[in-house]
Design an enzyme around this catalytic site. Sequence first.
Site, mmCIF file in Angstrom:
data_model
loop_
_atom_site.group_PDB
_atom_site.id
_atom_site.type_symbol
_atom_site.label_atom_id
_atom_site.label_comp_id
_atom_site.label_asym_id
_atom_site.label_seq_id
_atom_site.Cartn_x
_atom_site.Cartn_y
_atom_site.Cartn_z
ATOM 1 N N TRP A 22 1.880 -31.056 -12.829
ATOM 2 C CA TRP A 22 1.194 -30.944 -11.515
ATOM 3 C C TRP A 22 1.335 -32.084 -10.807
ATOM 4 C CZ3 TRP A 22 -4.753 -32.172 -10.295
ATOM 5 C CH2 TRP A 22 -4.892 -31.577 -9.060
ATOM 6 N N ASP A 28 -6.441 -31.725 -19.615
ATOM 7 C CA ASP A 28 -6.699 -31.158 -18.294
ATOM 8 C C ASP A 28 -6.712 -29.452 -18.550
ATOM 9 O OD1 ASP A 28 -6.941 -30.085 -15.765
ATOM 10 O OD2 ASP A 28 -4.918 -31.158 -15.043
ATOM 11 N N LYS A 75 -10.701 -22.264 -10.479
ATOM 12 C CA LYS A 75 -9.892 -20.967 -10.549
ATOM 13 C C LYS A 75 -10.443 -19.770 -11.664
ATOM 14 C CE LYS A 75 -6.887 -23.766 -9.486
ATOM 15 N NZ LYS A 75 -5.996 -24.349 -8.795
HETATM 16 C C1 LMR Z 1 -2.048 -25.761 -7.339
HETATM 17 O O1 LMR Z 1 -1.136 -26.530 -8.315
HETATM 18 O O2 LMR Z 1 -1.400 -24.975 -6.804
HETATM 19 C C2 LMR Z 1 -3.500 -25.890 -7.534
HETATM 20 O O3 LMR Z 1 -3.931 -26.778 -8.688
HETATM 21 C C3 LMR Z 1 -4.031 -26.263 -6.250
HETATM 22 C C4 LMR Z 1 -3.905 -27.687 -6.076
HETATM 23 O O4 LMR Z 1 -5.016 -28.339 -5.573
HETATM 24 O O5 LMR Z 1 -2.896 -28.281 -6.169
#
Ligand code: LMR
Length: 392
Positions: free
Chosen positions: A128, A208, A243
């Site tokens: 991420w 996480d 979520k």
């Molecule tokens: C995402 O990756 O789309 C979600 O976790 C929202 C975000 O805050 O990035």
Amino acid sequence: MLTNLEQQPADALLALIKLHNADPRADKIDLGVGVYRTGQGDTPVFGAIKAAEQKLVTLQDSKAYLGPEGDMAFVEALMPYVFGKDAPKLGGRIDGMQTPGGTGSLRLALAMAQRAGAKRIIVGKPSWPNHAQICKDLGLEITEFNHATSEGRADMDAVRSAIKGAQAGDVILLHGCCHNPTGIDYAQGEWDEIAGLLADSPALPLIDLAYQGLGHGIEADAYGVRRVLVAVPEAIVCYSCDKNFGLYRDRVGALYVMMAQPDQLPAVMSNGHALARANWSQPPDHGGAAVRLILEDKALTVQWLDELDQMRERIRQVRAKLSGAGVAGNADLSPLGHQNGLFSIVPLSKDQVLEMRERHGVYMAGSGRINVAGLTMANIEKFIDAVADVTA
Ligand code: LMR
């Protein structure tokens, strides 16, 4: 003074929200930021949350401050779901606090680890994007290992050697379930091996867990967290309810710390509290209070779990349909069937992602990540055709 600041690019993922909204095409498809959508393309408030919010209006008699740890009844009510009903608090070795979403939890966890001497964060690639942004902002070094193989499986060789190469002062950041952005999770046997390796490593595991319940269910999705926690002396778990309770903009999360001995927890948590005070003082209450009211009420808990089951089922249906399409143009969609959660990567180049947007009105992250839940039975064929078109 402020003119010294240079223009920063907008967050690439969040910028997609505005780009999509501004697109006048009626058949545009939003596969950008990770929010669940129904078969009709909506992101409704959970029924269980609505009911809890009604209760909150009636029952809440004050909005006075609670302190930097937030609503501890919320933090504790979540613990059996995260750590298991049979291991409540692992003998008093776990404590937690409420945070503004999973991002707040990660920010606090990484700052706390840094205070404790952490210098380097070891993380799978891709991850991420905000993981790296937070580390960069804190001045923490990042070392990456390959998360997945080209066949779309977890790269066990890479994680194995990353853990074996870790030193004191390292934090290893793992996704508990529903890997963002690949959807490729460790199988249970792989978690067993990872837990064993972590037991022999000086690195601090940071897990996480932002999508519990959206992969294989609440219990199965916690397998990795639980397996690692019984193997190691110390660990941090960053949790998000954004979520699995659909509370995105209400920012609901928690930070949990496990120590070797219960009497080591107060000093660690006092650092969490001090960091929270210096960052946001206290977390927002509303969403956490609604989650607590659900978890304190049997009927609302059943309703929440049922809603979560339906979400997971729909995600599976979309994944099966994508996988069933096989190869679209030159892009193999079949691995998406056995991946988990909201996200998967479609093998597209940056230019092809741009073509998806410009020619077909399909909005997705530059990495080729799609939010699978943005697809419905009404738009999935158009999406598959678009992939075939840009990769042909
Ligand atoms: C995402 O990756 O789309 C979600 O976790 C929202 C975000 O805050 O990035």
